[in-house]
Scaffold this active site. Structure first.
Site, mmCIF file in Angstrom:
data_model
loop_
_atom_site.group_PDB
_atom_site.id
_atom_site.type_symbol
_atom_site.label_atom_id
_atom_site.label_comp_id
_atom_site.label_asym_id
_atom_site.label_seq_id
_atom_site.Cartn_x
_atom_site.Cartn_y
_atom_site.Cartn_z
ATOM 1 N N SER A 76 0.840 -1.204 0.000
ATOM 2 C CA SER A 76 0.000 0.000 0.000
ATOM 3 C C SER A 76 0.873 1.252 0.000
ATOM 4 C CB SER A 76 -0.883 -0.029 1.261
ATOM 5 O OG SER A 76 -1.557 1.202 1.432
ATOM 6 N N TYR A 103 3.742 8.119 17.888
ATOM 7 C CA TYR A 103 4.196 8.125 16.494
ATOM 8 C C TYR A 103 5.506 8.916 16.351
ATOM 9 C CZ TYR A 103 3.739 8.687 11.381
ATOM 10 O OH TYR A 103 3.941 8.662 10.016
ATOM 11 N N PHE A 110 1.397 12.678 2.435
ATOM 12 C CA PHE A 110 1.228 11.967 1.165
ATOM 13 C C PHE A 110 -0.131 11.284 1.147
ATOM 14 C CE2 PHE A 110 5.295 11.905 -1.249
ATOM 15 C CZ PHE A 110 5.974 12.803 -0.456
#
Ligand SMILES: NC(=O)c1ccc[n+]([C@@H]2O[C@H](COP(=O)([O-])OP(=O)(O)OC[C@H]3O[C@@H](n4cnc5c(N)ncnc54)[C@H](O)[C@@H]3O)[C@@H](O)[C@H]2O)c1
Length: 252
Positions: free
Chosen positions: A15, A160, A193
């Protein structure tokens, strides 16, 4: 130079950014093993270029699975000379939210996939690369995906951002350690993105992110990421550091 003689292992290659890299490698005549949890997507992609792509279902946070997958890729294609780490999860959430403190096992899951997974791919790939015949004194290139959240993590990105800045932190010691084997290590820090990962982000935050990008005022495309992977693979002076690819985006 192109990806013609490349044999890559790409984590998260089913992906988004990893898939963009796989497509560019295939278009240029190279080969790649896609290591991903998502078997349905991974098998379908590999079926489009069966001579050049191999899908191996792999949990990137599992040491034995990653070692076995990279061994299988090297056996199938004869070598591995590029590793691209793109497997990752968002792991969003506040440390103290309305539901209470963030559970430690949630934080650890993000660390295990994003950070330990990058380490495991590095380890497994470098073990094979060190035995390659050198080309221009080089035996392999390892590229990991950090994020601009490594530098300006937003509220809710504690887990993260921790993993992404740790990926950046690994690059120099890795480059130093692998120098004598002729293996380079680089990280890429993308801005925003348009991928499956971004599709999970609420519209309001997507719009806020888009408004933060000076130029070009849009989300990046996976092939623009893949183009940078290609450049790093070709340019021997790039080693031990991180490159931002973000249209001058600085997250607030
Ligand atoms: N899209 C962006 O804007 C953006 C920005 C900065 C950094 N990144 C980073 O780029 C990388 C790729 O993200 P993307 O946007 O292409 O996301 P994506 O969700 O489209 O792709 C990620 C892939 O990783 C796989 N994956 C997840 N957990 C896994 C595991 N445990 N083992 C193996 N595979 C696993 C998923 O199945 C998926 O195919 C991630 O590390 C992400 O943090 C993305």
């Amino acid at each position: 130079m192109s990806f013609e003689n490349t044999v890559a292992v790409i984590s998260g290659g089913a992906s988004g950014l990893g898939l963009g890299v796989a497509k560019r490698i295939v278009d240029q005549g190279g080969k790649a093993a896609i290591l991903d949890l998502n078997a349905e997507q991974g098998e379908a992609i590999a079926a489009q270029a069966p001579e050049q792509l191999l899908f191996i279902q792999t949990d990137i946070s599992n040491e034995a699975q990653v070692d076995a997958a990279v061994d299988k890729a090297a056996e199938h294609f004869g070598k591995v000379n590029l590793a691209v780490g793109c497997a990752g999860i968002l792991g969003a959430g506040r440390v103290i939210s309305k539901k209470g403190p963030m559970p430690a096992d949630y934080f650890q899951k993000v660390v295990n996939i994003n950070l330990v997974g990058s380490f495991l791919l590095t380890r497994a790939a470098a073990r094979h690369m060190q035995n390659n015949d050198p080309v221009n004194n080089e035996r392999g290139v390892i590229i990991h995906t950090a994020s601009i959240a490594a530098f300006e993590g937003q509220l809710g990105q504690v887990a993260y951002s921790a993993t992404k800045s740790a990926i950046v932190g690994m690059m120099l010691p890795l480059a130093r350690e692998f120098a004598r084997s002729g293996i380079r290590c680089m990280a890429i820090a993308p801005g925003t993105f348009d991928t499956q990962m971004m599709a999970q982000v609420p519209d309001e935050i997507r719009q806020q992110l888009a408004a933060e990008i000076p130029f070009p005022p849009r989300f990046g495309d996976a092939d623009e990421f893949a183009s940078l992977v290609q450049h790093i693979n070709e340019n021997q002076m790039l080693n031990g550091t991180v490159i931002r690819i973000d249209g001058a985006q600085r997250m607030r």
